[in-house]
Design a protein around this motif. Structure first.
Motif, mmCIF file in Angstrom:
data_model
loop_
_atom_site.group_PDB
_atom_site.id
_atom_site.type_symbol
_atom_site.label_atom_id
_atom_site.label_comp_id
_atom_site.label_asym_id
_atom_site.label_seq_id
_atom_site.Cartn_x
_atom_site.Cartn_y
_atom_site.Cartn_z
ATOM 1 N N ALA A 1 0.849 -1.194 0.000
ATOM 2 C CA ALA A 1 0.000 0.000 0.000
ATOM 3 C C ALA A 1 0.881 1.240 0.000
ATOM 4 O O ALA A 1 1.308 1.710 -1.044
ATOM 5 C CB ALA A 1 -0.962 -0.016 1.181
ATOM 6 N N GLY A 2 1.212 1.755 1.179
ATOM 7 C CA GLY A 2 2.066 2.936 1.256
ATOM 8 C C GLY A 2 1.969 3.596 2.615
ATOM 9 O O GLY A 2 1.147 3.219 3.459
ATOM 10 N N GLN A 3 2.811 4.574 2.836
ATOM 11 C CA GLN A 3 2.885 5.254 4.121
ATOM 12 C C GLN A 3 1.523 5.815 4.522
ATOM 13 O O GLN A 3 0.858 6.497 3.752
ATOM 14 C CB GLN A 3 3.898 6.402 4.044
ATOM 15 N N GLY A 4 1.104 5.474 5.749
ATOM 16 C CA GLY A 4 -0.155 5.967 6.275
ATOM 17 C C GLY A 4 -1.382 5.190 5.853
ATOM 18 O O GLY A 4 -2.486 5.454 6.346
ATOM 19 N N ARG A 5 -1.226 4.230 4.972
ATOM 20 C CA ARG A 5 -2.356 3.421 4.512
ATOM 21 C C ARG A 5 -2.608 2.278 5.490
ATOM 22 O O ARG A 5 -1.694 1.756 6.131
ATOM 23 C CB ARG A 5 -2.063 2.872 3.115
ATOM 24 N N ALA A 6 -3.864 1.862 5.592
ATOM 25 C CA ALA A 6 -4.240 0.870 6.590
ATOM 26 C C ALA A 6 -3.533 -0.463 6.400
ATOM 27 O O ALA A 6 -3.066 -1.067 7.373
ATOM 28 C CB ALA A 6 -5.752 0.667 6.581
ATOM 29 N N CYS A 7 -3.467 -0.971 5.158
ATOM 30 C CA CYS A 7 -2.804 -2.255 4.939
ATOM 31 C C CYS A 7 -1.364 -2.219 5.439
ATOM 32 O O CYS A 7 -0.904 -3.144 6.112
ATOM 33 C CB CYS A 7 -2.826 -2.617 3.456
ATOM 34 N N THR A 8 -0.664 -1.150 5.107
ATOM 35 C CA THR A 8 0.736 -1.024 5.520
ATOM 36 C C THR A 8 0.853 -0.889 7.031
ATOM 37 O O THR A 8 1.631 -1.601 7.674
ATOM 38 C CB THR A 8 1.379 0.187 4.809
ATOM 39 N N ASP A 9 0.082 0.022 7.613
ATOM 40 C CA ASP A 9 0.183 0.276 9.055
ATOM 41 C C ASP A 9 -0.189 -0.949 9.871
ATOM 42 O O ASP A 9 0.487 -1.288 10.857
ATOM 43 C CB ASP A 9 -0.723 1.445 9.439
ATOM 44 N N LEU A 10 -1.268 -1.621 9.508
ATOM 45 C CA LEU A 10 -1.725 -2.765 10.296
ATOM 46 C C LEU A 10 -0.794 -3.962 10.143
ATOM 47 O O LEU A 10 -0.530 -4.682 11.116
ATOM 48 C CB LEU A 10 -3.158 -3.136 9.914
ATOM 49 N N MET A 11 -0.274 -4.201 8.941
ATOM 50 C CA MET A 11 0.677 -5.309 8.788
ATOM 51 C C MET A 11 1.959 -5.033 9.563
ATOM 52 O O MET A 11 2.535 -5.948 10.163
ATOM 53 C CB MET A 11 0.957 -5.578 7.315
ATOM 54 N N ARG A 12 2.410 -3.792 9.570
ATOM 55 C CA ARG A 12 3.571 -3.456 10.392
ATOM 56 C C ARG A 12 3.276 -3.720 11.867
ATOM 57 O O ARG A 12 4.113 -4.256 12.597
ATOM 58 C CB ARG A 12 3.940 -1.989 10.197
ATOM 59 N N ALA A 13 2.083 -3.344 12.313
ATOM 60 C CA ALA A 13 1.708 -3.529 13.711
ATOM 61 C C ALA A 13 1.661 -5.004 14.088
ATOM 62 O O ALA A 13 1.922 -5.365 15.244
ATOM 63 C CB ALA A 13 0.351 -2.880 13.977
ATOM 64 N N MET A 14 1.347 -5.869 13.139
ATOM 65 C CA MET A 14 1.251 -7.307 13.422
ATOM 66 C C MET A 14 2.575 -8.030 13.229
ATOM 67 O O MET A 14 2.665 -9.234 13.502
ATOM 68 C CB MET A 14 0.158 -7.933 12.556
ATOM 69 N N ASP A 15 3.580 -7.331 12.752
ATOM 70 C CA ASP A 15 4.939 -7.860 12.668
ATOM 71 C C ASP A 15 4.999 -9.221 11.973
ATOM 72 O O ASP A 15 5.590 -10.177 12.475
ATOM 73 C CB ASP A 15 5.541 -7.964 14.080
ATOM 74 N N GLY A 16 4.371 -9.296 10.804
ATOM 75 C CA GLY A 16 4.479 -10.506 9.995
ATOM 76 C C GLY A 16 3.502 -11.612 10.323
ATOM 77 O O GLY A 16 3.535 -12.666 9.685
ATOM 78 N N GLN A 17 2.618 -11.406 11.303
ATOM 79 C CA GLN A 17 1.686 -12.466 11.686
ATOM 80 C C GLN A 17 0.537 -12.644 10.696
ATOM 81 O O GLN A 17 -0.143 -13.674 10.723
ATOM 82 C CB GLN A 17 1.093 -12.186 13.066
ATOM 83 N N ALA A 18 0.300 -11.652 9.856
ATOM 84 C CA ALA A 18 -0.820 -11.735 8.918
ATOM 85 C C ALA A 18 -0.517 -10.896 7.697
ATOM 86 O O ALA A 18 0.234 -9.924 7.744
ATOM 87 C CB ALA A 18 -2.109 -11.251 9.587
ATOM 88 N N ALA A 19 -1.138 -11.286 6.585
ATOM 89 C CA ALA A 19 -1.144 -10.471 5.370
ATOM 90 C C ALA A 19 -2.574 -10.013 5.156
ATOM 91 O O ALA A 19 -3.501 -10.830 5.221
ATOM 92 C CB ALA A 19 -0.657 -11.276 4.168
ATOM 93 N N ILE A 20 -2.787 -8.722 4.927
ATOM 94 C CA ILE A 20 -4.123 -8.211 4.710
ATOM 95 C C ILE A 20 -4.153 -7.403 3.421
ATOM 96 O O ILE A 20 -3.127 -6.896 2.970
ATOM 97 C CB ILE A 20 -4.623 -7.358 5.894
ATOM 98 N N LYS A 21 -5.341 -7.291 2.847
ATOM 99 C CA LYS A 21 -5.457 -6.578 1.572
ATOM 100 C C LYS A 21 -6.821 -5.942 1.445
ATOM 101 O O LYS A 21 -7.849 -6.599 1.652
ATOM 102 C CB LYS A 21 -5.226 -7.543 0.398
ATOM 103 N N PHE A 22 -6.808 -4.674 1.090
ATOM 104 C CA PHE A 22 -8.024 -3.910 0.857
ATOM 105 C C PHE A 22 -8.466 -4.056 -0.587
ATOM 106 O O PHE A 22 -7.643 -4.225 -1.493
ATOM 107 C CB PHE A 22 -7.759 -2.436 1.162
ATOM 108 N N GLY A 23 -9.770 -3.987 -0.811
ATOM 109 C CA GLY A 23 -10.328 -3.910 -2.148
ATOM 110 C C GLY A 23 -11.312 -2.762 -2.221
ATOM 111 O O GLY A 23 -11.987 -2.445 -1.231
#
Length: 346
Positions: free
Chosen positions: A249-271
């Protein structure tokens, strides 16, 4: 366009997205509910079974960009992507912001294929990345197709097309690239797609049920890195996304921020139109959700709630609080409200 061979869960198209939706997210102001967002959500286990559901699990939706990892499966299964790095794979699954980190990689990948920006069929899009957009304005330059949020996916299409030997119009629903994608899509959702629409990037987007989409994500989550070609491809893709959230996604985007917060535990994707999916390999769970009104803030809040429920996201993490449970502040910094889950959801 003929569908693929999978018909284990045929869809008749009668499950309207508007029917059976339940309240999922509420917006409060002054202690009172100001808005309510309804939707559908499903969590599936490793065998495709429904672990939990809200709304109508059979509601048929367009997954939009949430299914980009499904669209990338034929590229990896063909063997054409064996030498690609995780960064390339993350970009293939991305709805990126059009920053330099995205366009530079997409451009180099195209050049490595002996192709150029003009071979893409995704269309030009103004970047949402502020630095990139300001740079274009200062130089009085127009955005190009590399800035399109789907450019990585389209470079992947072109790479697969070189392997399949198809014509230049690789987004045509009857093209070998799209036929391969439909076959993989139906196989992994275990549903015959009842129809397709044309996405913002001009590629066909195949419909499926919320359950079918969650079932596909669970298949990714349960895949074995030493398994068959599809399982190995699924593992490479979701690991690449989790390792490179900045590319997805990119800086400040939810996919990026939340995946960083989970430290590799999940992959998420917006549509687009408020679809979200999550792949949780540690739990072997897949999640899919759709907010009926297409509201992005509600989709971000809902996936945050489900990730917290699954135990992979800390509710107190700033990335979570920014989307659910934290204070809503106005332009003067005054606390004016809150976004919360509706009773009975998550």
């Amino acid at each position: 366009m003929q569908s693929g061979q999978t018909d284990a869960h045929p869809l008749d198209g009668t499950a309207s997205v508007n029917v059976g939706a339940v309240p999922m997210i509420e917006v409060l102001r002054g202690g009172q509910v100001e808005s309510v967002h309804t939707g559908h959500a499903v969590i599936c286990g490793p065998d495709g079974e429904i672990v939990a559901a809200w709304g109508d699990p059979s509601a048929v939706i367009y997954p939009r960009s949430s299914c980009k990892m499904l669209q990338a499966l034929p590229l990896l299964e063909s063997g054409a992507a064996d030498a690609l790095t995780p960064a390339h794979l993350a970009l293939a699954c991305a709805s990126h912001s059009g920053g330099a980190i995205h366009t530079d990689l997409a451009g180099r990948w195209l050049a490595d294929l002996g192709l150029s920006e003009g071979d893409l069929l995704c269309g030009c899009q103004e970047p949402s990345d502020r630095s990139a957009r300001n740079g274009l304005i200062r130089s009085d330059a127009a955005p190009c197709q590399l800035h399109n949020n789907c450019s990585g996916k389209h470079v992947g299409f072109l790479m697969l097309n070189q392997r399949l030997g198809g014509g230049a119009d690789y987004v045509d629903p009857a093209h070998p690239v799209q036929r391969a994608i439909l076959q993989a899509f139906e196989d992994i959702t275990q549903e015959a797609s009842p129809w397709f629409g044309i996405d913002g990037c001009s590629a066909p987007n195949f419909a499926t049920s919320v359950t079918g989409l969650a079932r596909a994500m669970a298949s990714f989550a349960a895949a074995d890195s030493e398994g068959n070609a599809r399982e190995r491809a699924a593992v490479r893709l979701h690991r690449a996304m989790a390792a490179h959230p900045d590319l997805v996604a990119g800086q400040g985007r939810a996919c990026t921020d939340l995946m960083r917060a989970m430290d590799g535990q999940a992959a998420i994707k917006f549509g687009a139109e408020a679809v979200y999916v999550a792949i949780l390999p540690g739990q072997k769970l897949g999640i899919a959700l759709k907010i009926v009104d297409g509201g992005v803030r509600a989709a971000e809040a809902a996936i945050t709630a489900l990730l917290i429920r699954a135990g992979v996201l800390d509710a107190a993490h700033p990335a979570a609080l920014a989307r659910l449970g934290g204070e809503m502040r106005n332009w003067r910094g005054i606390s004016v409200g809150q976004i919360r889950t509706a009773a009975g959801f998550a």
